[in-house]
Design an enzyme around this catalytic site. Structure first.
Site, PDB file in Angstrom:
ATOM      1  N   HIS A 125      98.983  81.509  22.249  1.00 52.41           N
ATOM      2  CA  HIS A 125      98.582  80.693  21.107  1.00 52.41           C
ATOM      3  C   HIS A 125      99.791  79.941  20.559  1.00 52.41           C
ATOM      4  CE1 HIS A 125      94.395  81.909  20.354  1.00 52.41           C
ATOM      5  NE2 HIS A 125      94.762  83.000  21.004  1.00 52.41           N
ATOM      6  N   LYS A 195     116.424  99.221  39.145  1.00 47.45           N
ATOM      7  CA  LYS A 195     116.678  99.743  40.487  1.00 47.45           C
ATOM      8  C   LYS A 195     116.365  98.675  41.522  1.00 47.45           C
ATOM      9  CE  LYS A 195     115.306 103.630  43.437  1.00 47.45           C
ATOM     10  NZ  LYS A 195     114.448 104.816  43.544  1.00 47.45           N
TER      11      LYS A 195
END
Length: 198
Positions: A125, A195
């Site tokens: 929005h 990772k």
């Protein structure tokens, strides 16, 4: 036979006809297709062989946008699929989990797993003008692209404009607001790489 693009161009040139057509297709108060449009949806949606959409799924997919579900893909119970503001394309062997929400424009690759309660949205929005109520300022869209072989954990949120590379894991509860490189795990709010996957 006219193409989808030529029909859209013709509608843009005829705003009265466009408004009238949109009123016939969409219920503006409920922000979803009218019952007879939803009933006809299997005729204009692309559903690949052996794909499954559970009966409790809320399919807000008007015919003026593309919805495509690949072969052997599944949309599980109580999910919501909404392509009213942008196309949704889901590849083969992918799964949209229970209570997940996908709001276009979104492209999801093959072998992608969305766990329970995941939100993937290309819609935001506009709220820049403080003197106008937010619901009257309109919306903007940015394509979300999820590559092949991605697992998105439960209750994660993928925000507009994000691109997720191949063979990635998005941890449960993560909020992804920037691009994710291939072969990694991201977690946190906002999500960060924690990772590398070799």
């Amino acid at each position: 036979m006219p193409t989808r693009q030529s029909i859209r161009a013709w509608m843009k040139e005829n705003p009265r006809i466009k408004r009238w057509t949109e009123m016939l297709i969409m219920n503006p108060r409920l922000s979803r297709p009218r019952w007879y449009v939803r009933w006809l949806a299997p005729l204009y949606q692309h559903r690949g062989r052996h794909s499954i959409i559970y009966s409790s799924v809320r399919m807000d997919t008007p015919p003026f946008r593309k919805f495509s579900l690949g072969e052997d893909s599944v949309i599980e119970s109580f999910a919501c699929i909404n392509n009213a503001v942008g196309d949704i394309v889901i590849g083969n062997h992918s799964r949209v989990g229970i209570h997940s929400i996908v709001i276009g424009p979104v492209s999801i690759g093959s072998h992608v797993q969305l766990a329970q309660g995941v939100v993937v949205t290309g819609l935001n929005h506009i709220f820049s003008n403080p003197s106008i109520p937010i619901d009257m300022q309109g919306v903007e869209t940015k394509m979300v692209e999820i590559s092949d072989d991605v697992w998105i954990g439960a209750n994660a949120t993928i925000l507009p404009g994000v691109k997720i590379g191949q063979h990635c894991v998005v941890a449960a509860g993560a909020v992804v607001c920037s691009d994710v490189p291939a072969h990694c795990v991201v977690a946190g709010v906002p999500a960060k790489v924690i990772k590398q996957l070799k």
